[in-house]
Design a protein around this motif. Structure first.
Motif, PDB file in Angstrom:
ATOM      1  N   LEU A 175       0.832  -1.204   0.000  1.00 17.41           N
ATOM      2  CA  LEU A 175       0.000   0.000   0.000  1.00 17.41           C
ATOM      3  C   LEU A 175       0.866   1.254   0.000  1.00 17.41           C
ATOM      4  O   LEU A 175       0.590   2.210  -0.729  1.00 17.41           O
ATOM      5  N   GLU A 176       1.916   1.247   0.792  1.00 11.33           N
ATOM      6  CA  GLU A 176       2.825   2.395   0.853  1.00 11.33           C
ATOM      7  C   GLU A 176       3.550   2.608  -0.466  1.00 11.33           C
ATOM      8  O   GLU A 176       3.846   3.742  -0.840  1.00 11.33           O
ATOM      9  N   ALA A 177       3.845   1.530  -1.179  1.00 10.24           N
ATOM     10  CA  ALA A 177       4.551   1.621  -2.463  1.00 10.24           C
ATOM     11  C   ALA A 177       3.594   1.833  -3.634  1.00 10.24           C
ATOM     12  O   ALA A 177       4.026   1.842  -4.787  1.00 10.24           O
ATOM     13  N   ALA A 178       2.308   1.983  -3.353  1.00  9.54           N
ATOM     14  CA  ALA A 178       1.266   2.173  -4.375  1.00  9.54           C
ATOM     15  C   ALA A 178       1.175   0.986  -5.331  1.00  9.54           C
ATOM     16  O   ALA A 178       0.843   1.144  -6.498  1.00  9.54           O
ATOM     17  N   GLN A 179       1.444  -0.201  -4.821  1.00  8.50           N
ATOM     18  CA  GLN A 179       1.285  -1.415  -5.611  1.00  8.50           C
ATOM     19  C   GLN A 179      -0.088  -2.037  -5.398  1.00  8.50           C
ATOM     20  O   GLN A 179      -0.499  -2.903  -6.154  1.00  8.50           O
ATOM     21  N   ARG A 180      -0.786  -1.630  -4.368  1.00 10.84           N
ATOM     22  CA  ARG A 180      -2.155  -2.073  -4.066  1.00 10.84           C
ATOM     23  C   ARG A 180      -2.990  -0.844  -3.739  1.00 10.84           C
ATOM     24  O   ARG A 180      -2.472   0.175  -3.297  1.00 10.84           O
ATOM     25  N   VAL A 181      -4.290  -0.957  -3.937  1.00  8.94           N
ATOM     26  CA  VAL A 181      -5.203   0.148  -3.657  1.00  8.94           C
ATOM     27  C   VAL A 181      -5.827  -0.082  -2.282  1.00  8.94           C
ATOM     28  O   VAL A 181      -6.368  -1.152  -2.018  1.00  8.94           O
ATOM     29  N   PRO A 182      -5.766   0.916  -1.398  1.00  8.84           N
ATOM     30  CA  PRO A 182      -6.334   0.738  -0.058  1.00  8.84           C
ATOM     31  C   PRO A 182      -7.854   0.760  -0.077  1.00  8.84           C
ATOM     32  O   PRO A 182      -8.471   1.405  -0.932  1.00  8.84           O
ATOM     33  N   LEU A 238      -7.616  12.691   7.447  1.00 14.15           N
ATOM     34  CA  LEU A 238      -6.865  12.997   6.226  1.00 14.15           C
ATOM     35  C   LEU A 238      -6.944  11.874   5.197  1.00 14.15           C
ATOM     36  O   LEU A 238      -7.268  12.106   4.028  1.00 14.15           O
ATOM     37  N   PHE A 239      -6.667  10.647   5.616  1.00 14.93           N
ATOM     38  CA  PHE A 239      -6.679   9.526   4.673  1.00 14.93           C
ATOM     39  C   PHE A 239      -8.088   9.240   4.162  1.00 14.93           C
ATOM     40  O   PHE A 239      -8.263   8.872   3.008  1.00 14.93           O
ATOM     41  N   GLY A 240      -9.070   9.432   5.001  1.00 20.92           N
ATOM     42  CA  GLY A 240     -10.454   9.258   4.577  1.00 20.92           C
ATOM     43  C   GLY A 240     -10.848  10.267   3.510  1.00 20.92           C
ATOM     44  O   GLY A 240     -11.575   9.956   2.571  1.00 20.92           O
ATOM     45  N   ARG A 241     -10.352  11.497   3.639  1.00 17.20           N
ATOM     46  CA  ARG A 241     -10.646  12.527   2.639  1.00 17.20           C
ATOM     47  C   ARG A 241      -9.873  12.291   1.348  1.00 17.20           C
ATOM     48  O   ARG A 241     -10.336  12.655   0.268  1.00 17.20           O
ATOM     49  N   LEU A 242      -8.708  11.683   1.429  1.00 18.43           N
ATOM     50  CA  LEU A 242      -7.897  11.408   0.238  1.00 18.43           C
ATOM     51  C   LEU A 242      -8.354  10.153  -0.508  1.00 18.43           C
ATOM     52  O   LEU A 242      -8.054   9.980  -1.686  1.00 18.43           O
ATOM     53  N   TRP A 243      -9.083   9.268   0.169  1.00 18.79           N
ATOM     54  CA  TRP A 243      -9.460   7.991  -0.433  1.00 18.79           C
ATOM     55  C   TRP A 243     -10.221   8.141  -1.754  1.00 18.79           C
ATOM     56  O   TRP A 243      -9.896   7.451  -2.727  1.00 18.79           O
ATOM     57  N   PRO A 244     -11.229   9.048  -1.880  1.00 20.46           N
ATOM     58  CA  PRO A 244     -11.910   9.184  -3.177  1.00 20.46           C
ATOM     59  C   PRO A 244     -10.960   9.593  -4.306  1.00 20.46           C
ATOM     60  O   PRO A 244     -11.095   9.141  -5.442  1.00 20.46           O
ATOM     61  N   LEU A 245      -9.987  10.425  -4.004  1.00 21.25           N
ATOM     62  CA  LEU A 245      -9.009  10.832  -5.012  1.00 21.25           C
ATOM     63  C   LEU A 245      -8.143   9.646  -5.439  1.00 21.25           C
ATOM     64  O   LEU A 245      -7.858   9.458  -6.622  1.00 21.25           O
ATOM     65  N   ILE A 246      -7.758   8.830  -4.479  1.00 22.22           N
ATOM     66  CA  ILE A 246      -6.969   7.627  -4.788  1.00 22.22           C
ATOM     67  C   ILE A 246      -7.772   6.701  -5.689  1.00 22.22           C
ATOM     68  O   ILE A 246      -7.255   6.176  -6.677  1.00 22.22           O
ATOM     69  N   MET A 247      -9.036   6.515  -5.371  1.00 22.02           N
ATOM     70  CA  MET A 247      -9.880   5.627  -6.173  1.00 22.02           C
ATOM     71  C   MET A 247     -10.082   6.162  -7.584  1.00 22.02           C
ATOM     72  O   MET A 247     -10.191   5.399  -8.536  1.00 22.02           O
TER      73      MET A 247
END
Length: 83
Positions: A20-27, A44-53
């Motif tokens: 997850l830290e290396a961006a090899q998997r999607v949280p 913070l991570f909850g707010r960033l999650w939609p952007l990651i998806m």
């Protein structure tokens, strides 16, 4: 906090956390919420999650993800019994 301690706190394996830290998997959204809680980040991570998806898929596939999110019904036709 060590990677191993964080993994234990958020109920994942250290190897998954490393991916997850290396961006090899999607949280997952649940993972983001747990990390926020353990690290006390104020969501913070909850707010960033939609952007990651939004960027978790290849660029050629992103329009289909957006269409699926707007769809009211999705129908699929397969020539086999099990798609």
């Amino acid at each position: 906090m060590t990677q191993r301690a964080l993994a234990k706190s958020v109920f994942v394996t250290p190897s998954l956390l490393a991916k997850l830290e290396a961006a090899q998997r999607v949280p997952s959204e649940e993972f983001a919420a747990r990390v926020d809680e353990v690290l006390n980040t104020g969501g913070l991570f909850g707010r960033l999650w939609p952007l990651i998806m939004k960027y978790a898929y290849p660029s050629w596939f992103r329009p289909y993800v957006e269409l699926e999110a707007q769809a009211q019904i999705i129908r699929s036709f397969e020539l086999r019994v099990i798609p």
